[in-house]
Design a protein around this motif. Structure first.
Motif, PDB file in Angstrom:
ATOM      1  N   ALA A 110       0.817  -1.224   0.000  1.00  0.00           N
ATOM      2  CA  ALA A 110       0.000   0.000   0.000  1.00  0.00           C
ATOM      3  C   ALA A 110       0.848   1.271   0.000  1.00  0.00           C
ATOM      4  CB  ALA A 110      -0.921  -0.006   1.223  1.00  0.00           C
ATOM      5  N   ALA A 111       2.062   1.189   0.560  1.00  0.00           N
ATOM      6  CA  ALA A 111       2.891   2.386   0.752  1.00  0.00           C
ATOM      7  C   ALA A 111       3.721   2.680  -0.498  1.00  0.00           C
ATOM      8  CB  ALA A 111       3.787   2.201   1.976  1.00  0.00           C
ATOM      9  N   VAL A 112       3.039   2.965  -1.582  1.00  0.00           N
ATOM     10  CA  VAL A 112       3.708   3.168  -2.872  1.00  0.00           C
ATOM     11  C   VAL A 112       4.398   4.526  -2.920  1.00  0.00           C
ATOM     12  CG1 VAL A 112       3.343   3.314  -5.373  1.00  0.00           C
ATOM     13  CG2 VAL A 112       2.050   1.658  -4.005  1.00  0.00           C
ATOM     14  N   LYS A 113       3.739   5.532  -2.372  1.00  0.00           N
ATOM     15  CA  LYS A 113       4.291   6.893  -2.390  1.00  0.00           C
ATOM     16  C   LYS A 113       4.361   7.461  -0.976  1.00  0.00           C
ATOM     17  CE  LYS A 113       5.043   8.112  -6.740  1.00  0.00           C
ATOM     18  NZ  LYS A 113       6.370   8.616  -7.150  1.00  0.00           N
ATOM     19  N   THR A 114       4.440   6.561  -0.011  1.00  0.00           N
ATOM     20  CA  THR A 114       4.512   6.986   1.397  1.00  0.00           C
ATOM     21  C   THR A 114       5.553   6.127   2.117  1.00  0.00           C
ATOM     22  OG1 THR A 114       2.827   5.368   2.055  1.00  0.00           O
ATOM     23  CG2 THR A 114       2.040   7.591   1.478  1.00  0.00           C
ATOM     24  N   THR A 115       5.952   6.594   3.289  1.00  0.00           N
ATOM     25  CA  THR A 115       6.869   5.829   4.137  1.00  0.00           C
ATOM     26  C   THR A 115       6.068   5.319   5.324  1.00  0.00           C
ATOM     27  OG1 THR A 115       8.668   7.279   3.481  1.00  0.00           O
ATOM     28  CG2 THR A 115       9.026   5.915   5.441  1.00  0.00           C
ATOM     29  N   ALA A 116       6.068   4.009   5.524  1.00  0.00           N
ATOM     30  CA  ALA A 116       5.261   3.403   6.582  1.00  0.00           C
ATOM     31  C   ALA A 116       6.190   2.635   7.515  1.00  0.00           C
ATOM     32  CB  ALA A 116       4.219   2.465   5.979  1.00  0.00           C
ATOM     33  N   ILE A 117       6.423   3.189   8.697  1.00  0.00           N
ATOM     34  CA  ILE A 117       7.306   2.512   9.655  1.00  0.00           C
ATOM     35  C   ILE A 117       6.438   1.656  10.566  1.00  0.00           C
ATOM     36  CG2 ILE A 117       9.037   2.793  11.460  1.00  0.00           C
ATOM     37  CD1 ILE A 117       9.853   5.423  10.116  1.00  0.00           C
ATOM     38  N   ILE A 118       6.671   0.352  10.485  1.00  0.00           N
ATOM     39  CA  ILE A 118       5.831  -0.580  11.251  1.00  0.00           C
ATOM     40  C   ILE A 118       6.563  -1.046  12.519  1.00  0.00           C
ATOM     41  CG2 ILE A 118       4.718  -1.420   9.129  1.00  0.00           C
ATOM     42  CD1 ILE A 118       6.354  -4.129   9.791  1.00  0.00           C
ATOM     43  N   SER A 119       5.769  -1.502  13.476  1.00  0.00           N
ATOM     44  CA  SER A 119       6.290  -2.184  14.667  1.00  0.00           C
ATOM     45  C   SER A 119       7.308  -1.360  15.440  1.00  0.00           C
ATOM     46  CB  SER A 119       6.889  -3.542  14.261  1.00  0.00           C
ATOM     47  OG  SER A 119       5.891  -4.355  13.666  1.00  0.00           O
ATOM     48  N   ALA A 120       7.019  -0.057  15.569  1.00  0.00           N
ATOM     49  CA  ALA A 120       7.914   0.823  16.298  1.00  0.00           C
ATOM     50  C   ALA A 120       7.353   1.171  17.673  1.00  0.00           C
ATOM     51  CB  ALA A 120       8.194   2.091  15.485  1.00  0.00           C
ATOM     52  N   GLY A 121       7.122   0.129  18.468  1.00  0.00           N
ATOM     53  CA  GLY A 121       6.853   0.305  19.898  1.00  0.00           C
ATOM     54  C   GLY A 121       8.181   0.036  20.580  1.00  0.00           C
ATOM     55  N   TRP A 122       8.169  -0.639  21.755  1.00  0.00           N
ATOM     56  CA  TRP A 122       9.490  -0.953  22.320  1.00  0.00           C
ATOM     57  C   TRP A 122       9.871  -2.416  22.168  1.00  0.00           C
ATOM     58  CZ3 TRP A 122       9.536  -3.738  27.006  1.00  0.00           C
ATOM     59  CH2 TRP A 122       8.418  -3.617  27.851  1.00  0.00           C
ATOM     60  N   ASP A 123       8.884  -3.317  22.009  1.00  0.00           N
ATOM     61  CA  ASP A 123       9.195  -4.686  21.604  1.00  0.00           C
ATOM     62  C   ASP A 123       8.009  -5.229  20.835  1.00  0.00           C
ATOM     63  OD1 ASP A 123      10.183  -7.130  21.109  1.00  0.00           O
ATOM     64  OD2 ASP A 123      10.354  -7.784  23.202  1.00  0.00           O
ATOM     65  N   PRO A 124       8.072  -5.250  19.522  1.00  0.00           N
ATOM     66  CA  PRO A 124       9.180  -4.831  18.643  1.00  0.00           C
ATOM     67  C   PRO A 124       9.449  -3.336  18.706  1.00  0.00           C
ATOM     68  CG  PRO A 124       7.211  -5.356  17.354  1.00  0.00           C
ATOM     69  CD  PRO A 124       6.926  -5.755  18.761  1.00  0.00           C
ATOM     70  N   GLY A 125      10.726  -3.003  18.493  1.00  0.00           N
ATOM     71  CA  GLY A 125      11.189  -1.628  18.597  1.00  0.00           C
ATOM     72  C   GLY A 125      12.628  -1.661  19.075  1.00  0.00           C
ATOM     73  N   PRO A 126      13.000  -0.788  20.008  1.00  0.00           N
ATOM     74  CA  PRO A 126      14.376  -0.825  20.507  1.00  0.00           C
ATOM     75  C   PRO A 126      14.829  -2.218  20.983  1.00  0.00           C
ATOM     76  CG  PRO A 126      13.347   1.199  21.209  1.00  0.00           C
ATOM     77  CD  PRO A 126      12.279   0.409  20.502  1.00  0.00           C
ATOM     78  N   PHE A 127      13.923  -3.019  21.556  1.00  0.00           N
ATOM     79  CA  PHE A 127      14.336  -4.373  21.949  1.00  0.00           C
ATOM     80  C   PHE A 127      14.813  -5.169  20.728  1.00  0.00           C
ATOM     81  CE2 PHE A 127      12.728  -5.821  26.364  1.00  0.00           C
ATOM     82  CZ  PHE A 127      13.167  -4.641  26.934  1.00  0.00           C
ATOM     83  N   SER A 128      14.121  -5.022  19.598  1.00  0.00           N
ATOM     84  CA  SER A 128      14.524  -5.730  18.375  1.00  0.00           C
ATOM     85  C   SER A 128      15.863  -5.195  17.880  1.00  0.00           C
ATOM     86  CB  SER A 128      13.488  -5.512  17.271  1.00  0.00           C
ATOM     87  OG  SER A 128      12.188  -5.430  17.780  1.00  0.00           O
ATOM     88  N   MET A 129      16.039  -3.878  17.985  1.00  0.00           N
ATOM     89  CA  MET A 129      17.296  -3.269  17.545  1.00  0.00           C
ATOM     90  C   MET A 129      18.452  -3.853  18.341  1.00  0.00           C
ATOM     91  SD  MET A 129      15.718   0.577  17.461  1.00  0.00           S
ATOM     92  CE  MET A 129      17.157   1.517  16.995  1.00  0.00           C
ATOM     93  N   MET A 130      18.245  -4.014  19.630  1.00  0.00           N
ATOM     94  CA  MET A 130      19.316  -4.551  20.473  1.00  0.00           C
ATOM     95  C   MET A 130      19.586  -6.015  20.151  1.00  0.00           C
ATOM     96  SD  MET A 130      20.103  -1.878  22.084  1.00  0.00           S
ATOM     97  CE  MET A 130      19.220  -0.325  21.861  1.00  0.00           C
TER      98      MET A 130
END
Lengths: 324, 324
Positions: A110-130
């Motif tokens: 759906a995000a053809v002309k948009t940026t859609a950042i998903i799952s950006a809470g804290w887990d998933p989120g910084p916990f996933s990053m770590m």
């Protein structure tokens, strides 16, 4: 710098947390809140914020730069996220880990002309990053995620569905000896029961059977049967006094080796308000979605795709000078 | 997947740590080590690794995908990094915080057709990432960096330059009460002395004056005068037994608020080998430099610019599925 115009779709606890974070960000303006409830029933943190029925969102396509999707992961987001991502840059905190690839594919389409950042809470989120950062740095090792101490809404809800229960709250509590074993460089084999216990505080209806309720909780499959669970019966007064906040937290630990040397990495959160923290993360990623869309970086993105400098109100050169 | 061919320029402690990390990475091949010393004087971790004089590096432009620059920040890197970045993708751990913008500009000018990731040790490195991430999520707060417990080479060297000192090691030790004050959500005003103390273990020459040496250490400006410093005199045997390792670690903490609620974030490292950990980080970023150069993302980059999925041996879809 141009002000980033934010919309919030869904005004539960996370939506309120996001509204607070956006309202205090000097580079953002909270344009409108969209709800499926009656708009006049919504009390916002600030009277100047418009509250509109969610159907009105499409008509505000040109007045909102990023839409924060604060609905639930079970049913709201799978339906809403592709719809909104077709019109707006979006950020959500979709947290059904097992279904992320499928969800991401739908949003990406759906995000053809948009940026859609998903799952950006804290887990998933910084916990996933770590988890990803730690494993990349020290491949010879084991990663452990502990949640708590904090309220699990899902587990609290499960208790409330039992007959005779009036109110309930469930705290997930990490088991300290397990945390210490990892922290000291061990790689213990930990089952769910070894990592966390579950403490429940329950207010019952007059005449309800405590023993029956306690057994129903402790034997509930998936939710409690695999854990050491304690049940305390309290009255409404104590519940209202001590158990209405939404604290949470947790840790990601990696215990590993380079050659013979032990190397331990740890990330931890200690949160007095889980939904306000989640809303704050989504707000930081709204900045990233805005900047990335300006650069034509369209499609579904995750926290593993977004360079950290995009999250900051400061520009890249300032961050490098001040914080690197 | 193609193997990433790595060169290492500079074979001190960090170079050895990097060699260990590269040798154990399944997607990498350690092609050669370049040194200013006599190549035959270098003992590598594996006999099959070529050791060559540093002047030979240019002739191996087409045989090396990423060069890890393991020289010192004081004089080696400012000279070597632009030179190597003009020919190779590079990663370094340049750590002179105050001069990073100037250093970055010089490397960026040289990295016209290469990707040069600078300052990818652990501070600057993951510590910088945390400072930036934490501040972006919780703008209303204060960030604290604590170093230790660990050996500071610079401070150990400073002691060794005192007349009558044969050997010395200095441990930087965070002050626990300060850490606890931040961890519990406070925002104390901490001077250097409040955050860390300095414990020194010193072996003296026969007949040297202990009192004079102790005073020389404790009053040394910049290095020790601003801290609570302890000096213990030990013999060579104890030094060799207990003080030849290179442990280190530290913490980045942010204590902040969303509205009235306290939110505390913490990242910590507990390392048995500081140089092996630094070499491991550089190795993960070598993967990023390689992938980014394939995508034409040239120029000087920092840890704030590199999406995390580039660091992993796993591909993006696998990371999202397994670790998000």
């Amino acid at each position: 710098m141009q002000t980033i115009r934010i919309g919030i779709a869904g005004y539960g606890n996370v939506g309120k947390g996001a509204a607070l974070a956006v309202s205090t960000a000097p580079d953002m303006e909270l344009k409108a809140i969209f709800t499926r409830r009656k708009p006049e029933s919504i009390k916002t943190i600030n009277d100047s914020i418009s509250v509109l029925p969610i159907e009105k969102a499409a008509s505000m396509k040109n007045e909102i730069d990023v839409m924060l999707l604060c609905g639930g992961s079970a049913t709201d987001l799978p339906e809403q996220a592709p719809y909104f991502a077709s019109m707006f840059n979006t950020v959500d905190s979709y947290d059904n880990h097992a279904k992320i690839p499928e969800y991401m594919a739908a949003v990406d389409a759906a995000a053809v002309k948009t940026t859609a950042i998903i799952s950006a809470g804290w887990d998933p989120g910084p916990f996933s990053m770590m988890r990803s950062l730690f494993e990349s740095i020290i491949p010879d090792g084991a990663t452990y995620t502990f949640w708590g101490k904090g309220v699990s809404q899902g587990h609290s809800d499960a208790i409330r569905r039992i007959d005779g229960v009036k109110h309930a709250v469930q705290y997930t509590v990490p088991i300290d000896s397990a945390v210490q074993a990892v922290r000291s460089g061990g790689r213990p084999d930990l089952k769910a029961r070894d990592k966390m216990k579950r403490d429940c505080y329950v207010v019952i209806e007059n005449g309800a059977d405590k023993n029956l309720i306690e057994e129903s909780i402790k034997n509930m499959p998936h939710y409690f049967a695999d854990y050491d669970t304690s049940v305390s019966f309290i009255d409404m007064e104590e519940f209202n006094k001590n158990h209405t906040e939404m604290p949470h937290g947790g840790m990601v630990l990696r215990s590993g080796n380079t050659g013979k040397n032990k190397q331990v990495m740890e990330f931890s959160l200690n949160l007095e308000s889980n939904p306000e923290f989640t809303g704050s993360i989504m707000t930081a990623y709204a900045r990233a979605a805005y900047k990335m869309s300006k650069e034509g970086l369209y499609g579904a993105k995750t926290v593993l795709d977004v360079p950290l400098h995009y999250l900051s109100e400061k520009d890249r050169a300032t961050l490098i000078k001040e914080l690197l």
